[in-house]
Scaffold this active site. Structure first.
Site, PDB file in Angstrom:
ATOM      1  N   GLU A 217       0.808  -1.222   0.000  1.00  0.00           N
ATOM      2  CA  GLU A 217       0.000   0.000   0.000  1.00  0.00           C
ATOM      3  C   GLU A 217       0.842   1.273   0.000  1.00  0.00           C
ATOM      4  OE1 GLU A 217      -2.952  -0.510   3.096  1.00  0.00           O
ATOM      5  OE2 GLU A 217      -3.981  -2.081   1.959  1.00  0.00           O
TER       6      GLU A 217
ATOM      7  N   GLU B  16      -5.162  -8.307  -1.805  1.00  0.00           N
ATOM      8  CA  GLU B  16      -5.753  -8.211  -0.463  1.00  0.00           C
ATOM      9  C   GLU B  16      -7.130  -7.594  -0.585  1.00  0.00           C
ATOM     10  OE1 GLU B  16      -3.237  -6.502   2.700  1.00  0.00           O
ATOM     11  OE2 GLU B  16      -5.033  -5.428   3.419  1.00  0.00           O
TER      12      GLU B  16
END
Length: 535
Positions: free
Chosen positions: A194, A312
């Site tokens: 991220e 994810e």
């Protein structure tokens, strides 16, 4: 060849049927060619780094579920993974970019709460003794492992959330060499978590990220030069940003990033009281198609050598929604996500998490499967890698079609989001239809459907093929927030020995009507549906 069953309701069931609304759904399946294709091991789950002190909304649902303290000896955990034969496990998460590997000249300390630390924690440590234990467990259970590498190592924070400087690959390089020296099999190495676009907590410029992932790729090529196939290189493991992802591919160049990974939390915060309404809203569920479509186009134009994975996805961020993400209702979102992602040629879909948080497939305390575990296992057992195009005239009946797994024919996934309408389903092959699509989409009366006859079109079937398999999923006592899922009316629970139960179908006469109740899910295996595209 085509297969057709009409939505006939037998008159003997009229009293119960008339007590609810009946919708007439028409599904048109193009079985002449695969529309898209997934990996054979499409289902994936994550194991995170979060310590038990990870809390949100006055909830601390992680317990001992971290890579560092998970009880690897628990039989329920092993049984849950082994049921998939080769379950993909993605090891990573928010804290991975603060993990140091206790190898070479590095010494490191455990995660502790730190007010000015990234996500409120200090840097952490993976000791090689624990890495040895994890790999012994992975070998035992047959897991396919993706490991997320610390991509912030050696960088410095320039301003709020933005990190600069080159990646220091030394610690990761030593860790990879140790892993190879021990004979541990890693299916893929993922660079960072991220950090794309604006990032979550931290971000890195796409230009620098592209250069650094090229560095990782060079390490993989060198260290695995005597291995075939060598592990894949995945990046960036973040939220999709069109310009950032495009730049990453252009800078890193051909054959460097094998897989573009992106994360999905499209339901919003776990504390959102509107989660269930979002899950049951077909228009809301379809919004994510834009992300899948844009990523697919980026790959086609800027990186045709790469494929897409959902690295994810937990639905609701910050641990998931309590009494939502771990209950039956979440399977409407989860299975719809699996279906949607597959249509856009997504090869692998990693669920956050296998264990840990409210969105876990296994209960964090008891290790007992939550409803979504069984949904994932049914998908894995029934839905083949070949994705077929399917059109429906009913928005609240979400429908997906795949080539059946390891058998002939087609498998349907039907998801009824309506809380008041049951659907009589007419399944048609576009290669053999009696009516034009326009006429099929016209509203038909209930009495007209009662008068229709059932017909089957195709080659003569063997006796054992005159039945279809149905797997009807409903919640216990009709409560969509129940943690108990029923399969064909029977509760799914572990065996007395802690084993995963057999997911047995109901065998239904091939020519009987297809019907699905409100707020329920059904997998249907059609053994004689003419599917030349699946050969």
């Amino acid at each position: 060849m085509g297969w057709r069953t009409s939505g006939v309701i037998f008159l003997v069931f009229l009293p119960s049927i008339l007590a609810q609304n009946i919708g007439n759904a028409v599904l048109l399946i193009d079985s002449t060619a695969k529309f898209a294709e997934t990996d054979t091991n499409y289902i994936c789950a994550t194991i995170d780094w979060w310590p038990k002190e990870k809390c949100n909304y006055n909830q601390c649902p992680w317990g001992s579920s971290s890579l560092l303290n998970l009880d690897l000896s628990h039989p329920f955990l092993s049984n849950a993974i082994q049921a998939f034969k080769n379950l993909r496990l993605r090891l990573g998460g928010s804290l991975q970019d603060q993990v140091h590997y206790d190898v070479g000249n590095i010494s490191c300390t455990p995660f502790v709460k730190q007010k000015d630390g990234l996500f409120g924690f200090s840097k952490g440590c993976l000791h090689m003794k624990r890495w040895d234990e994890l790999n012994s467990f992975f070998k035992k259970t047959g897991a396919l492992v993706t490991f997320g590498v610390n991509a912030l190592y050696g960088r410095h924070k320039n301003r709020r959330g933005v990190w600069q400087g080159e990646w220091d690959s030394s610690n990761a390089h030593d860790f990879i060499k140790y892993t190879i020296s021990k004979g541990y099999h890693i299916d893929s190495w993922e660079f960072g978590n991220e950090l794309s676009g604006k990032g979550v907590g931290a971000s890195v410029d796409a230009e620098q990220y592209g250069k650094d992932v090229s560095n990782l790729n060079s390490i993989i090529i060198e260290e695995y030069k005597s291995f075939h196939p060598r592990p894949f290189v995945l990046a960036p493991g973040g939220f999709f940003d069109k310009d950032w992802y495009s730049r990453l591919l252009l800078v890193s160049g051909p054959q460097v990033v094998d897989v573009l990974t992106h994360h999905i939390y499209n339901l919003g915060a776990g504390v959102d009281h509107n989660l269930i309404n979002k899950i049951l809203n077909p228009h809301y569920l379809s919004k994510i198609e834009a992300t899948f479509g844009n990523l697919s186009r980026i790959i086609q134009t800027d990186g045709p050598w790469a494929s897409a994975w959902v690295g994810e996805a937990g639905g609701a961020f910050n641990n998931g929604g309590r009494h939502v993400s771990d209950t039956f209702v979440n399977s409407f979102w989860y299975l719809d996500q699996l279906g949607l992602a597959a249509k856009f040629d997504t090869k692998v879909y990693c669920r956050q998490t296998l264990i840990g948080g409210n969105y876990a497939l296994l209960d964090t305390t008891t290790y007992v499967p939550n409803p979504d575990y069984y949904s994932a296992l049914l998908w894995h057992q029934l839905m083949g890698s070949g994705v077929l195009s399917i059109d429906s005239n009913e928005p609240y009946l979400r429908s997906y079609a795949h080539c059946s797994k390891q058998k002939k024919g087609v498998t349907l996934l039907l998801i009824n989001l309506s809380n008041e309408t049951a659907f009589s389903v007419d399944v048609e092959s576009v290669t053999h239809t009696d009516l034009p699509v326009e006429e099929k989409n016209k509203k038909k009366s209930f009495l007209h459907n009662l008068k229709k006859t059932v017909s089957w079109v195709g080659s003569k079937a063997a006796d054992e093929d005159l039945f279809r398999e149905e797997y009807h999923l409903t919640p216990k006592d009709g409560d969509i927030q129940s943690k108990t899922m029923l399969l064909n009316g029977k509760p799914l629970k572990l065996t007395d020995g802690g084993g995963i139960p057999t997911l047995a179908p109901e065998f239904v006469d091939l020519n009987s009507p297809v019907f699905i109740d409100p707020l329920s899910i059904k997998f249907i295996v059609l053994p004689n549906f003419g599917a030349p595209g699946c050969r």
